[in-house]
Design a protein around this motif. Structure first.
Motif, PDB file in Angstrom:
ATOM      1  N   TYR A 275       3.709   3.307   0.781  1.00 18.32           N
ATOM      2  CA  TYR A 275       2.172   3.061   1.062  1.00 18.32           C
ATOM      3  C   TYR A 275       1.873   1.755   0.456  1.00 18.32           C
ATOM      4  CZ  TYR A 275      -2.605   4.102   1.065  1.00 18.32           C
ATOM      5  OH  TYR A 275      -4.221   4.123   1.369  1.00 18.32           O
ATOM      6  N   ILE A 276       2.266   1.499  -0.781  1.00 16.42           N
ATOM      7  CA  ILE A 276       1.954   0.203  -1.300  1.00 16.42           C
ATOM      8  C   ILE A 276       2.403  -0.800  -0.742  1.00 16.42           C
ATOM      9  CG2 ILE A 276       3.778   0.433  -3.195  1.00 16.42           C
ATOM     10  CD1 ILE A 276       0.138  -0.536  -4.017  1.00 16.42           C
ATOM     11  N   ARG A 277       3.891  -0.970  -0.354  1.00 24.07           N
ATOM     12  CA  ARG A 277       4.461  -1.901   0.310  1.00 24.07           C
ATOM     13  C   ARG A 277       3.885  -2.179   1.458  1.00 24.07           C
ATOM     14  NH1 ARG A 277       9.150   0.418   0.812  1.00 24.07           N
ATOM     15  NH2 ARG A 277       9.265   0.967   3.033  1.00 24.07           N
ATOM     16  N   ASN A 278       3.270  -1.354   2.343  1.00 16.21           N
ATOM     17  CA  ASN A 278       2.333  -1.526   3.567  1.00 16.21           C
ATOM     18  C   ASN A 278       1.293  -2.465   3.190  1.00 16.21           C
ATOM     19  OD1 ASN A 278       4.689  -0.228   5.228  1.00 16.21           O
ATOM     20  ND2 ASN A 278       3.179   1.604   5.459  1.00 16.21           N
ATOM     21  N   ILE A 279       0.310  -2.048   2.120  1.00 17.58           N
ATOM     22  CA  ILE A 279      -0.779  -2.564   1.897  1.00 17.58           C
ATOM     23  C   ILE A 279      -0.489  -4.121   1.376  1.00 17.58           C
ATOM     24  CG2 ILE A 279      -2.454  -2.836  -0.059  1.00 17.58           C
ATOM     25  CD1 ILE A 279      -2.706   0.351  -0.011  1.00 17.58           C
TER      26      ILE A 279
END
Length: 316
Positions: A275-279
């Motif tokens: 999730y944080i990587r996509n953001i």
């Protein structure tokens, strides 16, 4: 006392990777017995893997477990050389946890380490899911499963969402895949390592589907969700590696958003590190578009992610 590795009655070792800091109490050993903290220089394989593990946020107990497995295999070889009993233990594993908690990354590192230690001849990782194992007619599933095991010989077969193999009931071909895997785990137990991964509750149920499954996984590892601080650290490390930085306002906005999603999404639907990587990846693209429209390419601007570069979808 903190006991992350617990031996269960069924012979399984259960490891809980706890992200919370807890006090530990250690009993001082006499100097002659105390273990040195530095790894002796001949253990280059372990040192190389330690460096890669150091790049992972959290998972302290997993890092400790990998070192302990290394030590156990190494000492067993020394026992063999000394003419002592050195039983070969199967190293099949079960990884339990939500998406994005590092299960595949850790499986890949274990493959590398075991290859360097000559436990596995190749150390490669074959990733699979239900569709790769389950066929469409009688006999097809067993063949597909055998073919996958054959590809994994010398390495690791990593099956994600393994519990889905048992979801179709008695007449589903998933049961045939489970039975075939159990047979190969026994027949070729030292030629490859099987790692089954999935949500904790579903994996617990999955273990009940075949009486031979439970005893064949000596290592059961729980991967907890990342804390907000750990997610922020993952994001900041990603940005630093790519020579970006968050402005004060964007850091605040990201932290508040993570608080919101952690409190409002069910744990099973939150993808943690993914999730944080996509953001971060979305924010880098948004920053590039903003700078293009502003026609501003100052070095500080090129490096800074601002709050309006952080775009969160309503579904998030």
């Amino acid at each position: 006392m903190d006991q992350p590795i617990r031996l269960k009655n069924n012979g399984q070792i259960s490891i809980v990777l706890n992200s919370q800091k807890r006090k530990t109490y250690t009993k001082e050993l006499p100097e002659s017995q105390a273990a040195p903290k530095a790894i002796p220089p001949e253990h280059t394989a372990l040192k190389e893997i330690e460096e890669e593990l150091g790049a992972l946020v959290g998972m302290e107990e997993m890092k400790k477990m990998i070192k302990e497995i290394y030590a156990w295999i190494y000492v067993n070889k020394k026992r063999e050389e000394a003419g002592l009993k050195a039983g070969k233990q199967a190293l099949h594993m079960m990884f339990k946890g939500n998406p994005g908690t590092g299960k595949t990354t850790v499986a890949r590192l274990i493959g590398k380490l075991f290859q360097k230690m000559n436990v596995l001849s190749k150390g490669h990782l074959i990733e699979a899911e239900r569709a790769d194992l389950v066929g469409e007619y009688i006999g097809h599933t067993a063949q597909k499963t055998r073919d996958l095991v054959k590809k994994a010989i010398g390495g690791i077969l990593f099956i994600d969402e393994a519990y889905s193999l048992g979801r179709g009931g008695e007449k589903d071909f998933g049961k045939e895949a489970i039975d075939t895997l159990v047979k190969h785990m026994e027949d070729r137990q030292h030629e490859f390592i099987l790692i089954l991964a999935g949500y904790s509750r579903e994996m617990n149920h999955f273990l009940t589907l075949n009486p031979g499954l439970h005893s064949r996984f000596p290592l059961v590892v729980d991967f907890p969700d990342y804390s907000i601080e750990q997610l922020m650290e993952i994001g900041e490390r990603m940005l630093k590696e790519r020579e970006y930085t968050l402005s004060h306002e964007s850091e605040k906005k990201l932290r508040e958003h993570l608080h919101f999603v952690k409190n409002n999404l069910s744990p099973n639907s939150f993808s943690n590190g993914r999730y944080i990587r996509n953001i971060i990846e979305k924010s880098i693209r948004a920053q590039a578009m903003r700078l293009l429209m502003q026609n501003s390419y100052d070095k500080h601007d090129l490096m800074t992610i601002r709050s309006n570069d952080l775009l969160f979808e309503e579904a998030d």
